[in-house]
Design a protein around this motif. Structure first.
Motif, PDB file in Angstrom:
ATOM      1  N   ARG A   1      40.835  32.167  11.870  1.00  0.00           N
ATOM      2  CA  ARG A   1      39.880  33.262  12.116  1.00  0.00           C
ATOM      3  C   ARG A   1      40.422  34.226  13.168  1.00  0.00           C
ATOM      4  O   ARG A   1      40.294  35.445  13.024  1.00  0.00           O
ATOM      5  N   ALA A   2      41.023  33.704  14.222  1.00  0.00           N
ATOM      6  CA  ALA A   2      41.590  34.550  15.275  1.00  0.00           C
ATOM      7  C   ALA A   2      42.706  35.426  14.713  1.00  0.00           C
ATOM      8  O   ALA A   2      42.785  36.620  15.019  1.00  0.00           O
ATOM      9  N   GLU A   3      43.561  34.843  13.888  1.00  0.00           N
ATOM     10  CA  GLU A   3      44.658  35.607  13.291  1.00  0.00           C
ATOM     11  C   GLU A   3      44.129  36.699  12.366  1.00  0.00           C
ATOM     12  O   GLU A   3      44.670  37.814  12.341  1.00  0.00           O
ATOM     13  N   ALA A   4      43.065  36.415  11.639  1.00  0.00           N
ATOM     14  CA  ALA A   4      42.475  37.416  10.748  1.00  0.00           C
ATOM     15  C   ALA A   4      41.917  38.586  11.552  1.00  0.00           C
ATOM     16  O   ALA A   4      42.085  39.746  11.172  1.00  0.00           O
ATOM     17  N   VAL A   5      41.269  38.293  12.668  1.00  0.00           N
ATOM     18  CA  VAL A   5      40.698  39.356  13.505  1.00  0.00           C
ATOM     19  C   VAL A   5      41.798  40.166  14.180  1.00  0.00           C
ATOM     20  O   VAL A   5      41.741  41.396  14.223  1.00  0.00           O
ATOM     21  N   LEU A   6      42.801  39.485  14.713  1.00  0.00           N
ATOM     22  CA  LEU A   6      43.868  40.173  15.439  1.00  0.00           C
ATOM     23  C   LEU A   6      44.869  40.850  14.511  1.00  0.00           C
ATOM     24  O   LEU A   6      45.584  41.756  14.925  1.00  0.00           O
ATOM     25  N   GLY A   7      44.948  40.399  13.263  1.00  0.00           N
ATOM     26  CA  GLY A   7      45.862  41.008  12.304  1.00  0.00           C
ATOM     27  C   GLY A   7      47.298  40.561  12.461  1.00  0.00           C
ATOM     28  O   GLY A   7      48.213  41.219  11.962  1.00  0.00           O
ATOM     29  N   ALA A   8      47.526  39.456  13.160  1.00  0.00           N
ATOM     30  CA  ALA A   8      48.880  38.941  13.358  1.00  0.00           C
ATOM     31  C   ALA A   8      48.804  37.433  13.575  1.00  0.00           C
ATOM     32  O   ALA A   8      47.834  36.936  14.140  1.00  0.00           O
ATOM     33  N   PRO A   9      49.840  36.707  13.153  1.00  0.00           N
ATOM     34  CA  PRO A   9      49.821  35.254  13.353  1.00  0.00           C
ATOM     35  C   PRO A   9      50.007  34.886  14.829  1.00  0.00           C
ATOM     36  O   PRO A   9      50.743  35.546  15.561  1.00  0.00           O
TER      37      PRO A   9
ATOM     38  N   ARG B   1      59.519  18.681  13.609  1.00  0.00           N
ATOM     39  CA  ARG B   1      58.405  19.303  12.897  1.00  0.00           C
ATOM     40  C   ARG B   1      57.261  19.590  13.862  1.00  0.00           C
ATOM     41  O   ARG B   1      57.068  18.876  14.838  1.00  0.00           O
ATOM     42  N   GLY B   2      56.510  20.647  13.617  1.00  0.00           N
ATOM     43  CA  GLY B   2      55.364  20.930  14.460  1.00  0.00           C
ATOM     44  C   GLY B   2      54.906  22.366  14.344  1.00  0.00           C
ATOM     45  O   GLY B   2      55.060  23.006  13.305  1.00  0.00           O
ATOM     46  N   THR B   3      54.372  22.872  15.429  1.00  0.00           N
ATOM     47  CA  THR B   3      53.829  24.228  15.481  1.00  0.00           C
ATOM     48  C   THR B   3      54.347  24.904  16.742  1.00  0.00           C
ATOM     49  O   THR B   3      54.394  24.283  17.799  1.00  0.00           O
ATOM     50  N   SER B   4      54.721  26.160  16.622  1.00  0.00           N
ATOM     51  CA  SER B   4      55.131  26.917  17.804  1.00  0.00           C
ATOM     52  C   SER B   4      54.348  28.230  17.841  1.00  0.00           C
ATOM     53  O   SER B   4      53.759  28.647  16.847  1.00  0.00           O
ATOM     54  N   LEU B   5      54.338  28.851  18.995  1.00  0.00           N
ATOM     55  CA  LEU B   5      53.617  30.108  19.165  1.00  0.00           C
ATOM     56  C   LEU B   5      54.498  31.287  18.781  1.00  0.00           C
ATOM     57  O   LEU B   5      55.700  31.284  19.039  1.00  0.00           O
ATOM     58  N   THR B   6      53.868  32.290  18.209  1.00  0.00           N
ATOM     59  CA  THR B   6      54.558  33.554  17.954  1.00  0.00           C
ATOM     60  C   THR B   6      54.472  34.398  19.228  1.00  0.00           C
ATOM     61  O   THR B   6      53.820  34.015  20.203  1.00  0.00           O
ATOM     62  N   GLU B   7      55.099  35.545  19.195  1.00  0.00           N
ATOM     63  CA  GLU B   7      55.017  36.452  20.343  1.00  0.00           C
ATOM     64  C   GLU B   7      53.569  36.865  20.600  1.00  0.00           C
ATOM     65  O   GLU B   7      53.128  36.948  21.741  1.00  0.00           O
ATOM     66  N   MET B   8      52.799  37.079  19.530  1.00  0.00           N
ATOM     67  CA  MET B   8      51.383  37.431  19.688  1.00  0.00           C
ATOM     68  C   MET B   8      50.626  36.298  20.365  1.00  0.00           C
ATOM     69  O   MET B   8      49.787  36.535  21.232  1.00  0.00           O
ATOM     70  N   GLY B   9      50.910  35.061  19.985  1.00  0.00           N
ATOM     71  CA  GLY B   9      50.273  33.913  20.621  1.00  0.00           C
ATOM     72  C   GLY B   9      50.569  33.853  22.106  1.00  0.00           C
ATOM     73  O   GLY B   9      49.684  33.577  22.929  1.00  0.00           O
ATOM     74  N   ARG B  10      51.799  34.122  22.479  1.00  0.00           N
ATOM     75  CA  ARG B  10      52.183  34.129  23.900  1.00  0.00           C
ATOM     76  C   ARG B  10      51.497  35.275  24.654  1.00  0.00           C
ATOM     77  O   ARG B  10      51.073  35.098  25.796  1.00  0.00           O
ATOM     78  N   LEU B  11      51.369  36.425  24.016  1.00  0.00           N
ATOM     79  CA  LEU B  11      50.699  37.559  24.654  1.00  0.00           C
ATOM     80  C   LEU B  11      49.214  37.285  24.870  1.00  0.00           C
ATOM     81  O   LEU B  11      48.645  37.670  25.897  1.00  0.00           O
ATOM     82  N   VAL B  12      48.578  36.612  23.907  1.00  0.00           N
ATOM     83  CA  VAL B  12      47.166  36.252  24.051  1.00  0.00           C
ATOM     84  C   VAL B  12      46.995  35.304  25.232  1.00  0.00           C
ATOM     85  O   VAL B  12      46.084  35.472  26.056  1.00  0.00           O
TER      86      VAL B  12
END
Length: 160
Positions: free
Chosen positions: A74-82, A94-105
């Motif tokens: 939902r957050a990605e849909a609102v912000l328009g970026a992963p 294996r896992g999950t990492s943050l994108t640049e947008m995630g780090r900025l948030v």
């Protein structure tokens, strides 16, 4: 009990009542008037940064994996970026990492949360407050006709 402004004891009673009150604050990011990420999302993103896993981050803050995953979508849909990206592989790779947008948030929310807490003291939601948002309530499940099922595995992970 009714407090009258002209009664001499009313200010003393009011002060005593207010002394036991706690100031709380919430922060969030919204875009075009739509909620994107709040205090709980900040904790989730920090957990992903620390553990490299959405499941581990969700467990740390007391959310179900499904709630955490839906929150991020939902957050990605609102912000328009992963905010996150999957790390393919086997085992610990294996896992999950943050994108640049995630780090900025994280940077933006942490900056605001720290400024508020510096000004008025720690006033954000507690870990229990955040965890309560990601759990299913027993009342809600009973109302939908669902009963609680015991997981086959002690840690609650059903995906094995």
């Amino acid at each position: 009990m009714t407090l009258r402004a002209d009664a001499p004891e009313s200010s003393e009673v009011a002060r005593a009542l207010l002394a036991s009150a706690v100031v709380k604050t919430k922060i969030w990011v919204e875009r075009n008037g739509r909620f994107a990420v709040g205090d709980g999302g900040l904790r989730l993103l920090l957990g992903i940064l620390q553990h490299g896993s959405l499941l581990a981050a969700a467990r740390e803050i007391g959310w179900s994996y499904r709630h955490a995953w839906g929150y991020l979508r939902r957050a990605e849909a609102v912000l328009g970026a992963p905010l996150t990206e999957a790390r393919p592989g086997k085992g610990t790779a294996r896992g999950t990492s943050l994108t640049e947008m995630g780090r900025l948030v994280i940077e933006r929310l942490a900056e605001v949360r720290n400024r508020i807490d510096d000004a008025v003291g720690a006033s954000g939601p507690t870990a229990a407050d955040v965890a309560a948002r990601g759990r299913r309530s027993a009342r809600g499940e009973a109302a939908r006709g669902k009963t609680s099922r015991i997981s086959r595995y002690r840690d609650g992970d059903w995906r094995r």
